[in-house]
Design an enzyme around this catalytic site. Structure first.
Site, mmCIF file in Angstrom:
data_model
loop_
_atom_site.group_PDB
_atom_site.id
_atom_site.type_symbol
_atom_site.label_atom_id
_atom_site.label_comp_id
_atom_site.label_asym_id
_atom_site.label_seq_id
_atom_site.Cartn_x
_atom_site.Cartn_y
_atom_site.Cartn_z
ATOM 1 N N LYS A 52 0.812 -1.221 0.000
ATOM 2 C CA LYS A 52 0.000 0.000 0.000
ATOM 3 C C LYS A 52 0.846 1.272 0.000
ATOM 4 C CE LYS A 52 -3.444 -2.632 -0.090
ATOM 5 N NZ LYS A 52 -3.807 -3.051 -1.455
ATOM 6 N N GLY A 84 -9.078 -5.138 1.010
ATOM 7 C CA GLY A 84 -10.407 -5.672 1.281
ATOM 8 C C GLY A 84 -10.989 -5.213 2.598
ATOM 9 N N GLY A 85 -10.513 -4.080 3.096
ATOM 10 C CA GLY A 85 -11.080 -3.548 4.335
ATOM 11 C C GLY A 85 -10.602 -4.240 5.593
ATOM 12 N N LYS A 145 -18.248 -3.777 1.828
ATOM 13 C CA LYS A 145 -19.256 -3.137 0.986
ATOM 14 C C LYS A 145 -20.546 -3.942 0.987
ATOM 15 C CE LYS A 145 -15.524 -1.441 -1.930
ATOM 16 N NZ LYS A 145 -14.754 -1.720 -3.157
ATOM 17 N N GLU A 191 -6.172 3.171 -2.850
ATOM 18 C CA GLU A 191 -5.435 1.983 -3.287
ATOM 19 C C GLU A 191 -5.878 1.549 -4.682
ATOM 20 O OE1 GLU A 191 -6.450 -0.635 0.034
ATOM 21 O OE2 GLU A 191 -7.805 -1.752 -1.273
ATOM 22 N N ARG A 210 -7.524 -6.444 -9.970
ATOM 23 C CA ARG A 210 -8.308 -7.651 -10.244
ATOM 24 C C ARG A 210 -9.743 -7.252 -10.554
ATOM 25 N NH1 ARG A 210 -11.257 -7.313 -5.686
ATOM 26 N NH2 ARG A 210 -10.230 -6.436 -3.851
ATOM 27 N N ARG A 246 -25.654 -6.674 -1.984
ATOM 28 C CA ARG A 246 -25.043 -7.973 -1.690
ATOM 29 C C ARG A 246 -25.913 -8.680 -0.666
ATOM 30 N NH1 ARG A 246 -18.470 -7.348 -1.117
ATOM 31 N NH2 ARG A 246 -18.184 -5.617 -2.610
#
Lengths: 167, 497
Positions: free
Chosen positions: B115, B162-163, B235, B286, B290, B336
């Site tokens: 990062k 990914g948090g 998310k 960031e 992908r 989601r």
């Protein structure tokens, strides 16, 4: 006439089923439950309304309901139909074990009047002692626990009846 | 026909296989023993078992996956998201073995996976980055840190993403403890406990840009997405385009993304993430090298199949569209659906899917690997399905998502379906006035008709039990779970209809 008590979350409903009418919490209408297929799809007709639901029995007393976007687990109990049954939620006054543990002190007796948050039981679990407190003010109507007893999570320990409020 | 192996599972594997079918590729699935009957395993043309249930022994095992490639003669590998998708050694190994890696070069993955290196690259490319040192926090927290750092401050894992591996320290007193906690989680999740400090941006919106690069300097931007509705940094609802962005701000964030991607010589699909503060300032956060979970909202408003674009690019077609910009049409929102119980603090649930009805109709897309009878396993993440709705504008998309969620029924496990619909119905969400703190204190307002609906549910369940008692004398669940058949039909035959 058959009486049922249905619990959904913390809310309770009294259902009366008789020849010719149905009632929920006193509200009465004509109605019936019609199966639409053999795998749990039902149509409830009640008064002018018709609602489709997916019902599935999980245990003899609990039903999983899918209705629109909601998924609800309803607990259904046959009511003995006592006249004058107090209209409070028994769950409010129930003290249950928050986790499995050993009862190392019992601090109230049947009939005692207790205040909300008064410690009734001391339980030991995972090397910690915890005080279990009365959820409401009232009098102890049932004791379901004894000293040195090992209890499972959610076991009912005390039931407290709320006191009648004087008008 | 070229053989493509997907080093992943669940909905993204099914997603990639669908495009493989359309492109005429032979698809190869890998599966752990827990996924023997999974949809992705059955959907592909070929399937190879790569190990036992724990991800570390299967989906995260480079050697097991490379062996599966050898055995099947795979010519290309798509890593999906999560698992090995950001493992630069895996990407390198795939290419060294003579296969195509459907994704960026391994050097790019290595850079973006660090990062701080990514921050430096962003700064070099002229992007605004959050103030703070570009170096990791040393083992001994320097005494002067209180002067250098603005509290509250985020502690983030250098190897993270990914948090995860993030903690918040409100003041100097909390810093040591939070740094330890962050290091601990980072070590467990990413094998590297290096952390750095980043100022907390209050009430920020999460805006990200989808890019596609040909690896030779040409970058295509496919619009931005907003992903501010998050719970614990995961998310939950994403949309394209970001609501209420001025065209100047949109131009700015997309230009930044193109500039960084160009600077990196970016190849394949990627997402550049930003925070937008209350004052309209953008900050680079960031790069995700992908495909992402929320990619369908971009597909739906641009008409592009992003997986297809990735594959064709890897096959050497070059970027079809020579324009930097792509036309965005209408609005799309994705919700989601997770196997988590909102009434039990979002505890992940396991169980079997006993009933399934997925929504349909115009503008509704469902990406999932769900099937009736599926076991929801504790080993993997709790994502059950994604519902993506398109509308000609944001309000239409919201109404469509509301309608679709009400059609979606999953029995046998608690899910976040109702919670999603509560968020989608909330006033602030409808007015586009949300940021990344929105779900922190979110309380759904009681809905009209909810009480009446519950009364009906109580009535129906009591009637069900009553009918079964009438028939059996006692309630039994038979093995097939259909105890009410005879009782129900009998009731009807008595002429109560």
């Amino acid at each position: 006439m058959a009486l049922y008590r249905v619990m959904i979350g913390t809310r309770e409903y009294r259902v009366e089923i008789a020849e010719g009418h149905l009632a929920v919490n006193g509200q009465q209408e004509q109605g019936l439950l019609l199966p639409l297929n053999e795998i749990g799809l039902y149509l409830l007709r009640w008064g002018e309304k018709a609602r489709e639901m997916q019902l599935r029995l999980q245990t003899p007393g609990t039903v999983e309901v899918l209705s629109g976007v909601r998924r609800v687990i309803a607990q259904v109990m046959k009511d003995s139909g006592q006249i004058g049954l107090k209209k409070q939620l028994p769950w409010e006054g129930d003290l249950t074990a928050p986790m499995p543990g050993l009862i190392i002190d019992v601090l109230a007796q049947l009939g005692d009047r207790v205040e909300k948050n008064q410690t009734l039981v001391i339980m030991e679990s995972m090397k910690m002692q915890m005080e279990l407190r009365a959820p409401i003010t009232g009098s102890i109507s049932k004791i379901n626990v004894s000293l040195k007893e090992y209890v499972e999570k959610d076991k009912l320990l005390f039931r407290i009846e709320p006191e009648e409020r004087t008008p | 026909m070229m053989k493509l192996l997907v080093a992943n599972r669940g909905e993204i594997a099914v997603r990639i296989f669908r495009t493989c079918k359309e492109l005429g590729l032979t698809s190869i699935a890998v599966y752990s023993t827990a996924d023997e009957e999974a949809l992705h395993t059955r959907y592909a043309d070929e399937a190879v078992c790569i190990g036992p249930a724990p991800a570390a022994d299967s989906y995260l095992s480079c050697s097991a996956i490379l062996e599966a490639c050898r055995r099947t003669g795979a010519q290309a590998v798509h890593p999906g998201y999560g698992f090995l998708s950001e493992n630069s050694a895996f990407a390198a190994a795939v290419e060294e073995a003579g296969m195509l890696f459907i994704g960026p070069r391994s050097e790019t993955i290595a850079l973006t996976g660090d990062k701080l290196a990514a921050r430096r690259a962003a700064r070099d490319a002229g992007l605004p980055v959050l103030p703070g040192p570009d170096t990791p926090l040393s083992e001994e927290i320097p005494v002067e840190i209180a002067d250098q750092v603005h509290f509250p401050v985020l502690i983030k894992a250098v190897a993270g993403g990914g948090g995860r591996g993030i903690r918040l320290a409100h003041n100097r007193d909390e810093l040591d403890r939070m740094v330890q906690a962050a290091r601990h989680e980072a070590q467990a999740a990413f094998g590297d406990n290096t952390v750095y400090l980043e100022p907390l941006v209050h009430n920020a919106r999460h805006i990200e840009v989808q890019v596609l690069g040909d690896g030779e300097g040409k970058i295509m931007a496919l619009g931005e997405r907003e992903c501010s509705i998050q719970r614990r940094r995961q998310k939950l609802i994403e949309e394209a385009p970001a609501p209420g962005l001025s065209s100047a701000l949109r131009q700015q964030v997309i230009d930044h993304a193109i500039r960084l991607a160009t600077h990196l010589g970016y190849r394949s699909l990627g997402t550049i993430e930003f925070l937008l503060d209350r004052g309209g300032q953008l900050f680079f956060i960031e790069v995700n090298p992908r495909i992402q979970v929320e990619h369908p909202v971009t597909e739906v408003v641009t008409g592009y199949d992003l997986v297809s674009e990735q594959i064709q690019l890897a096959l050497g077609s070059g970027l079809k569209n020579k324009r930097d910009w792509v036309e965005i049409r209408g609005a799309a929102i994705e919700g989601r659906v997770l196997a988590e119980d909102p009434q039990a603090g979002f505890l992940p649930a396991t169980g079997t899917v006993s009933f399934l009805q997925t929504p349909g109709g115009p503008g509704v897309r469902v990406d999932s690997a769900l099937y009736l009878g599926m076991s929801v396993l504790p080993e993997y993440d709790s994502l059950l399905a994604k519902v993506i709705c398109w509308g000609e504008n944001r309000q239409a998309a919201i109404q469509r998502l509301r309608r679709a969620l009400h059609e979606f029924q999953i029995g046998g496990i608690p899910t976040t379906l109702e919670f999603l619909s509560e968020v989608v119905d909330s006033q602030d969400f409808i007015e586009g006035r949300t940021d990344t703190t929105y779900l922190d204190g979110f309380q759904a307002l009681p809905r009209e008709g909810e009480e009446a609906q519950e009364q009906e549910i109580a009535l129906a369940t009591a009637l069900l039990i009553h009918q079964m008692r009438a028939q059996d004398g006692q309630i039994q669940t038979n093995p097939s779970g259909n105890p009410w058949r005879a009782a129900g039909w009998r009731e009807q035959m008595r002429g109560n209809a």
